[in-house]
Write a protein that holds these residues in place. Structure first.
Motif, PDB file in Angstrom:
ATOM      1  N   TRP A  62       0.855  -1.211   0.000  1.00 46.54           N
ATOM      2  CA  TRP A  62       0.000   0.000   0.000  1.00 46.54           C
ATOM      3  C   TRP A  62       0.886   1.255   0.000  1.00 46.54           C
ATOM      4  O   TRP A  62       0.564   2.249  -0.657  1.00 46.54           O
ATOM      5  CB  TRP A  62      -0.920  -0.053   1.228  1.00 46.54           C
ATOM      6  CG  TRP A  62      -1.924   1.038   1.325  1.00 46.54           C
ATOM      7  CD1 TRP A  62      -3.136   1.096   0.699  1.00 46.54           C
ATOM      8  CD2 TRP A  62      -1.824   2.229   2.118  1.00 46.54           C
ATOM      9  NE1 TRP A  62      -3.782   2.257   1.053  1.00 46.54           N
ATOM     10  CE2 TRP A  62      -3.012   2.963   1.925  1.00 46.54           C
ATOM     11  CE3 TRP A  62      -0.848   2.742   2.977  1.00 46.54           C
ATOM     12  CZ2 TRP A  62      -3.251   4.194   2.551  1.00 46.54           C
ATOM     13  CZ3 TRP A  62      -1.084   3.958   3.604  1.00 46.54           C
ATOM     14  CH2 TRP A  62      -2.270   4.673   3.387  1.00 46.54           C
ATOM     15  N   HIS A  63       1.998   1.202   0.696  1.00 48.96           N
ATOM     16  CA  HIS A  63       2.919   2.359   0.664  1.00 48.96           C
ATOM     17  C   HIS A  63       3.477   2.571  -0.742  1.00 48.96           C
ATOM     18  O   HIS A  63       3.605   3.702  -1.208  1.00 48.96           O
ATOM     19  CB  HIS A  63       4.075   2.165   1.660  1.00 48.96           C
ATOM     20  CG  HIS A  63       3.613   2.103   3.092  1.00 48.96           C
ATOM     21  ND1 HIS A  63       4.288   1.427   4.067  1.00 48.96           N
ATOM     22  CD2 HIS A  63       2.524   2.645   3.691  1.00 48.96           C
ATOM     23  CE1 HIS A  63       3.628   1.548   5.216  1.00 48.96           C
ATOM     24  NE2 HIS A  63       2.565   2.284   5.008  1.00 48.96           N
ATOM     25  N   LEU A 228       9.110  11.472   9.493  1.00 54.18           N
ATOM     26  CA  LEU A 228       8.467  12.564   8.767  1.00 54.18           C
ATOM     27  C   LEU A 228       8.992  12.689   7.343  1.00 54.18           C
ATOM     28  O   LEU A 228      10.188  12.540   7.096  1.00 54.18           O
ATOM     29  CB  LEU A 228       8.735  13.896   9.477  1.00 54.18           C
ATOM     30  CG  LEU A 228       8.250  14.035  10.916  1.00 54.18           C
ATOM     31  CD1 LEU A 228       8.662  15.404  11.447  1.00 54.18           C
ATOM     32  CD2 LEU A 228       6.744  13.865  10.990  1.00 54.18           C
ATOM     33  N   GLY A 229       8.092  12.990   6.444  1.00 53.37           N
ATOM     34  CA  GLY A 229       8.490  13.269   5.060  1.00 53.37           C
ATOM     35  C   GLY A 229       7.369  14.038   4.385  1.00 53.37           C
ATOM     36  O   GLY A 229       6.242  14.046   4.874  1.00 53.37           O
ATOM     37  N   ARG A 230       7.684  14.673   3.308  1.00 60.98           N
ATOM     38  CA  ARG A 230       6.656  15.395   2.545  1.00 60.98           C
ATOM     39  C   ARG A 230       6.748  14.980   1.088  1.00 60.98           C
ATOM     40  O   ARG A 230       7.794  14.555   0.622  1.00 60.98           O
ATOM     41  CB  ARG A 230       6.879  16.912   2.627  1.00 60.98           C
ATOM     42  CG  ARG A 230       6.834  17.444   4.021  1.00 60.98           C
ATOM     43  CD  ARG A 230       7.081  18.948   4.033  1.00 60.98           C
ATOM     44  NE  ARG A 230       5.957  19.683   3.502  1.00 60.98           N
ATOM     45  CZ  ARG A 230       5.379  20.712   4.130  1.00 60.98           C
ATOM     46  NH1 ARG A 230       5.819  21.124   5.299  1.00 60.98           N
ATOM     47  NH2 ARG A 230       4.369  21.329   3.574  1.00 60.98           N
ATOM     48  N   ILE A 236       7.432   7.167   2.250  1.00 62.92           N
ATOM     49  CA  ILE A 236       8.646   6.549   2.802  1.00 62.92           C
ATOM     50  C   ILE A 236       8.685   6.708   4.322  1.00 62.92           C
ATOM     51  O   ILE A 236       9.184   5.836   5.041  1.00 62.92           O
ATOM     52  CB  ILE A 236       9.909   7.139   2.128  1.00 62.92           C
ATOM     53  CG1 ILE A 236       9.913   6.797   0.634  1.00 62.92           C
ATOM     54  CG2 ILE A 236      11.199   6.627   2.785  1.00 62.92           C
ATOM     55  CD1 ILE A 236       9.862   5.313   0.304  1.00 62.92           C
ATOM     56  N   ALA A 237       8.149   7.817   4.825  1.00 63.44           N
ATOM     57  CA  ALA A 237       8.049   7.980   6.285  1.00 63.44           C
ATOM     58  C   ALA A 237       7.148   6.879   6.850  1.00 63.44           C
ATOM     59  O   ALA A 237       7.474   6.249   7.870  1.00 63.44           O
ATOM     60  CB  ALA A 237       7.503   9.370   6.623  1.00 63.44           C
ATOM     61  N   LEU A 238       6.042   6.602   6.180  1.00 67.14           N
ATOM     62  CA  LEU A 238       5.144   5.530   6.638  1.00 67.14           C
ATOM     63  C   LEU A 238       5.851   4.177   6.579  1.00 67.14           C
ATOM     64  O   LEU A 238       5.747   3.357   7.492  1.00 67.14           O
ATOM     65  CB  LEU A 238       3.884   5.472   5.766  1.00 67.14           C
ATOM     66  CG  LEU A 238       2.979   6.700   5.741  1.00 67.14           C
ATOM     67  CD1 LEU A 238       1.759   6.421   4.863  1.00 67.14           C
ATOM     68  CD2 LEU A 238       2.531   7.078   7.144  1.00 67.14           C
ATOM     69  N   GLY A 254       4.527   7.242  11.174  1.00 67.10           N
ATOM     70  CA  GLY A 254       4.954   8.089  10.067  1.00 67.10           C
ATOM     71  C   GLY A 254       3.910   9.164   9.830  1.00 67.10           C
ATOM     72  O   GLY A 254       2.712   8.903   9.968  1.00 67.10           O
ATOM     73  N   TYR A 255       4.373  10.354   9.516  1.00 69.62           N
ATOM     74  CA  TYR A 255       3.455  11.476   9.261  1.00 69.62           C
ATOM     75  C   TYR A 255       3.943  12.302   8.080  1.00 69.62           C
ATOM     76  O   TYR A 255       5.153  12.429   7.881  1.00 69.62           O
ATOM     77  CB  TYR A 255       3.421  12.427  10.466  1.00 69.62           C
ATOM     78  CG  TYR A 255       2.410  12.057  11.504  1.00 69.62           C
ATOM     79  CD1 TYR A 255       1.065  12.347  11.324  1.00 69.62           C
ATOM     80  CD2 TYR A 255       2.808  11.412  12.673  1.00 69.62           C
ATOM     81  CE1 TYR A 255       0.136  11.998  12.278  1.00 69.62           C
ATOM     82  CE2 TYR A 255       1.885  11.059  13.637  1.00 69.62           C
ATOM     83  CZ  TYR A 255       0.545  11.361  13.430  1.00 69.62           C
ATOM     84  OH  TYR A 255      -0.371  11.001  14.363  1.00 69.62           O
ATOM     85  N   PRO A 256       3.008  12.939   7.383  1.00 71.30           N
ATOM     86  CA  PRO A 256       3.448  14.001   6.480  1.00 71.30           C
ATOM     87  C   PRO A 256       3.927  15.150   7.373  1.00 71.30           C
ATOM     88  O   PRO A 256       3.204  15.532   8.313  1.00 71.30           O
ATOM     89  CB  PRO A 256       2.180  14.396   5.719  1.00 71.30           C
ATOM     90  CG  PRO A 256       1.048  13.620   6.306  1.00 71.30           C
ATOM     91  CD  PRO A 256       1.542  12.797   7.446  1.00 71.30           C
TER      92      PRO A 256
END
Ligand code: F6R
Length: 366
Positions: A62-63, A228-230, A236-238, A254-256
């Motif tokens: 899913w990621h 964390l990633g945006r 990728i954070a997830l 993991g979060y945006p």
């Protein structure tokens, strides 16, 4: 059979330069100027005329699907929904005959994904599989598809299958964009060229394994982790958080990065490790300010940065450098240090890395 590696997971992490070459082989032409996916050729009109793409998968797959969403929207200008197969199948979802459904699954046997495919086919949608295990149930129950060709994945935590899924989705997005005329020829060529540089860049990241191993020792006893990633780094954070959870049993989320201020920032104190993906992209400045906000609250930042980035290096407590690449290909690189970090922390904790508790390699029951 583990080729001298202490665990299959580590072996599979190290195999990635080769598995991605295998995944591209025969699809990117020898001149490096074109991508052909046999599963798409006969059905290209389905993709060109797609009203929407619905991606269904579970877990790590899913990621990969989330990255697919960014790729298909950016390059093909097709709206994309990414769905957990388990939610999709029980929701009475709206499915149109001109929807293209892409099911992503390493094993090809995930029960919820199979049921979601069944539903999509009944509604008349075209269903495309992205699977690793040849001849498994999902490839047998889809209209067409592409195998990830990364070889047998034994470690329960998915690593090489994930990067191969992302590589297939990247090739699909580029091939479809070319057909749809939604990408400029020069951009298409540049991206194919850079895609072929990815295996060598992964080799370079693997050279930092010792540094990551040393770093892992500092965080073995952490109770929690935030990743964390945006943009393209958000999935990728997830994925980094999931890898840590499943093999080390440390709680991780993991979060945006921009969502921090909507709640999770309350968790930050000097005990909280935060893995921030700060590779160069068009929202780099925003990631920098997110890291500043965390440092102001004394969080302990482990940053994934591009080689030579002095700005984040100064702010972060620890950093891991990776080569720069195109923004849309960055997930293929930034996931590698996170796989290694999770692996080493789990080994430090004496966990059964290849067979974590309560988990099965393929989830054939719902
Ligand atoms: C995580 C992991 C699982 C699987 C998920 C879907 O490392 O392995 O989250 O990704 O169970 O499995 P497949 O891809 O076989 O459908």
């Amino acid at each position: 059979e583990r080729g001298g590696f202490p665990h299959y997971m580590l072996k599979e992490i190290y195999e990635q330069p080769q598995t991605l070459k295998n995944c591209m082989s025969g699809r990117v032409n020898v001149e490096g100027t074109n991508i052909t996916l046999s599963g798409i050729i006969d059905y290209k009109d389905k993709f060109i005329n797609a009203r929407r793409i619905i991606i269904i998968a579970c877990g790590t797959s899913w990621h990969a699907g989330l990255i697919g969403e960014y790729l298909f929207e950016e390059f093909c200008r097709i709206p994309v929904e990414v769905e957990y197969a388990s939610e999709f199948r029980y929701r009475n979802p709206v499915i149109y005959e001109d929807d293209v459904v892409i099911a992503i699954s390493q094993s090809g046997e995930t029960a919820d994904s199979l049921a979601a495919i069944e539903l999509a086919r009944k509604a008349g949608a075209f269903v495309y599989g992205v699977c690793n295990v040849i001849g498994s149930s999902i490839p047998r129950n889809t209209d067409s598809g592409s195998y990830t060709h990364c070889g047998h994945e034994i470690g329960v935590a998915s690593t090489k299958a994930f990067t191969a899924q992302v590589t297939v989705l990247t090739m699909m997005a580029l091939a479809i964009a070319k057909e749809k005329n939604t990408i400029e020829e020069s951009r298409y060529l540049d991206l194919i060229k850079e895609l072929q540089n990815i295996p060598a860049k992964i080799e370079k990241i693997l050279e930092h394994d010792d540094k990551i191993k040393q770093l892992s020792k500092i965080f073995t006893y952490a109770q929690n982790f935030i990743y964390l990633g945006r943009g393209y780094s958000y999935p990728i954070a997830l994925e980094g958080a999931l890898k840590l959870k499943e093999i080390s049993y440390i709680h991780a989320e993991g979060y945006p990065a921009a969502e921090m201020k909507h709640g999770p920032i309350a968790l930050i104190d000097n005990e909280m490790p935060i893995v921030a993906i700060g590779t160069n992209n068009n929202i780099y400045d925003k990631v920098v300010s997110n890291i500043q906000e965390i440092k102001a609250r004394k969080g302990r930042v482990i940053a994934i940065i591009n080689e030579g980035d002095e700005d984040i290096k100064k702010m972060a407590d620890h950093y891991i450098e990776i080569p720069a690449t195109e923004e849309c290909l960055d997930p293929l690189l930034s996931c590698i240090p996170l796989q290694l970090l999770a692996y080493h922390i789990a080994v430090n904790k004496n966990r059964d890395v290849d067979m974590p508790r309560n988990l099965a390699k393929s989830v054939t029951v719902e």
